[in-house]
Motif scaffolding. Structure first.
Motif, short mmCIF file in Angstrom:
data_model
loop_
_atom_site.label_atom_id
_atom_site.label_comp_id
_atom_site.label_asym_id
_atom_site.label_seq_id
_atom_site.Cartn_x
_atom_site.Cartn_y
_atom_site.Cartn_z
N VAL A 35 0.86 -1.19 0.00
CA VAL A 35 0.00 0.00 0.00
C VAL A 35 0.89 1.24 0.00
N GLY A 36 0.62 2.16 -0.91
CA GLY A 36 1.36 3.41 -0.96
C GLY A 36 0.72 4.45 -0.05
N ILE A 313 9.93 5.09 -5.95
CA ILE A 313 9.65 4.43 -4.67
C ILE A 313 10.85 4.68 -3.76
N THR A 314 10.67 5.57 -2.79
CA THR A 314 11.78 6.00 -1.95
C THR A 314 12.14 4.96 -0.90
N GLU A 315 11.14 4.44 -0.22
CA GLU A 315 11.40 3.45 0.83
C GLU A 315 10.13 2.68 1.12
N GLY A 332 7.56 15.42 5.23
CA GLY A 332 7.73 16.01 3.90
C GLY A 332 9.19 16.18 3.51
N ARG A 333 9.98 15.13 3.68
CA ARG A 333 11.40 15.21 3.33
C ARG A 333 11.56 15.50 1.84
N LYS A 338 7.68 8.58 -3.01
CA LYS A 338 6.62 7.65 -2.62
C LYS A 338 7.14 6.69 -1.55
N LEU A 339 6.49 6.72 -0.41
CA LEU A 339 6.72 5.75 0.66
C LEU A 339 5.63 4.69 0.57
#
Length: 348
Positions: A35-36, A313-315, A332-333, A338-339
């Protein structure tokens, strides 16, 4: 079942939540895999509301999802247990006037995951209509499948823009939706997409894609850059994807005569538009609210390799760390696009 529950503003809990899982004749039961975290999920977490949608009682978050079919209703023939799928989260009334016109995203009675009072999908199992459940091609991962929902917004915007081969577009805002719009515009035929933002880390990620030109509008005069880039003509299409009030000021000066403006971002408060500037160029104005009839095409683009979402997809966090994932999303880094949260066996 355990679920990620928004108890109240700034208060999340991973706890048991009783949810009905009644399998209808035309439904499928799905074990959720990935799930994003969407900006709307974060906004409910930080503010407790989006416009008229107010969280008044505990609500399960999440609407960007993929998973595995574990059971099918008696009328379902296109899907079977074991199929890898992604799910379109809005369930419209198939008898409404909007749905009959093909505008089911505008059905006033649409039931949309994680929009109060409807529970979302950050839970091990969901039951969903089979006609809104799409089989993932073999070369599309669960993580990519959970990105179809935001890509669908980009696809809707480009469809509304009526992009022609060779068009030059401007996307204002390099957040997840802005980058999705830019990628959809390239896949839809644009020769170049200029993307603007004020955060260099996000622009660096967007600028890694062939065909995307990244511009920091705080460091450079965006109007001057566009005049130079287009020979003083203007871009064919502007997509406003930030929703920031400042983005609407002077937006029509970027567009060529007869061009198009597509409003994707949703400002929190009303904004002013210079209608005379639009009229003097006969700018066509389009708006976007979610999407309709684009999920299958978005999947096909990813499967074909024409759209690569993996760099966005960041992490990925395990389900047991869902609260930490949302706390990070709320920060909000600058480099976070997308986490995602992985459930799978971790949720059983």
């Amino acid at each position: 079942m355990k679920a990620l529950v928004l108890e109240k503003t700034r208060h999340l809990a991973l706890r048991d939540m009783e949810q009905p899982l009644v399998l209808g004749l035309d439904d499928v039961k799905i074990a959720v895999e990935t799930v994003g975290i969407c900006g709307s999920d974060v906004h409910y977490y930080t503010h407790g509301r989006i416009g008229p949608y107010v969280v008044e009682k505990p609500m399960v978050l999440g609407h960007e999802a993929s998973g595995v079919v574990v059971e099918v209703g008696a009328n379902v023939g296109a899907l079977k247990p074991g199929d890898r799928v992604c799910m379109e989260p809005g369930i419209a009334n198939d008898k409404s006037r909007a749905t009959r016109l093909g505008l089911y995203n505008l059905d006033p009675d649409v039931v949309f995951w994680a929009t109060p009072p409807v529970h979302g999908c950050l839970t091990p199992y969901v039951v969903h209509p089979a006609n809104l459940t799409f089989k993932l091609p073999d070369n599309v991962s669960f993580a990519e499948g959970a990105m179809i929902e935001p890509l669908a917004v980009g696809m809707q915007a480009v469809t509304k823009a009526r992009v022609s081969p060779g068009d030059v577009a401007l996307v204002i805002g390099a957040g997840p939706i802005g980058i999705m719009v830019a990628l959809a515009a390239l896949a839809g035929g644009c020769s170049t997409v200029i993307i603007s933002d004020i955060q260099n880390p996000k622009l660096e990620i967007a600028g890694c894609y062939d065909g995307i030109v990244a511009v920091n509008s705080r460091e450079r005069d965006l109007a001057g850059f566009i005049r130079e880039f287009t020979g003083n003509w203007g871009v064919d299409v502007v997509f406003e994807a930030s929703g920031h009030p400042s983005a609407f000021k002077g937006i029509f000066e970027f567009i060529r005569p007869g061009g198009t403006a597509v409003f994707v971002g949703m400002p929190v408060e009303p904004v002013q538009l210079d209608i005379v500037s639009a009229q003097s160029k006969e700018v066509r104005i389009e708006t976007v609210f979610r999407y309709a009839n684009v999920y299958d095409r978005a999947l096909a683009l990813i499967a074909s390799g024409k759209v690569d979402l993996k760099p966005l997809i960041t992490e990925t966090y395990p389900f047991r760390e869902s609260v930490q994932a949302f706390e990070r999303a709320a920060e909000g880094r600058p480099r976070d696009i997308k986490l995602q949260i992985h459930l799978g066996k971790d949720a059983q």
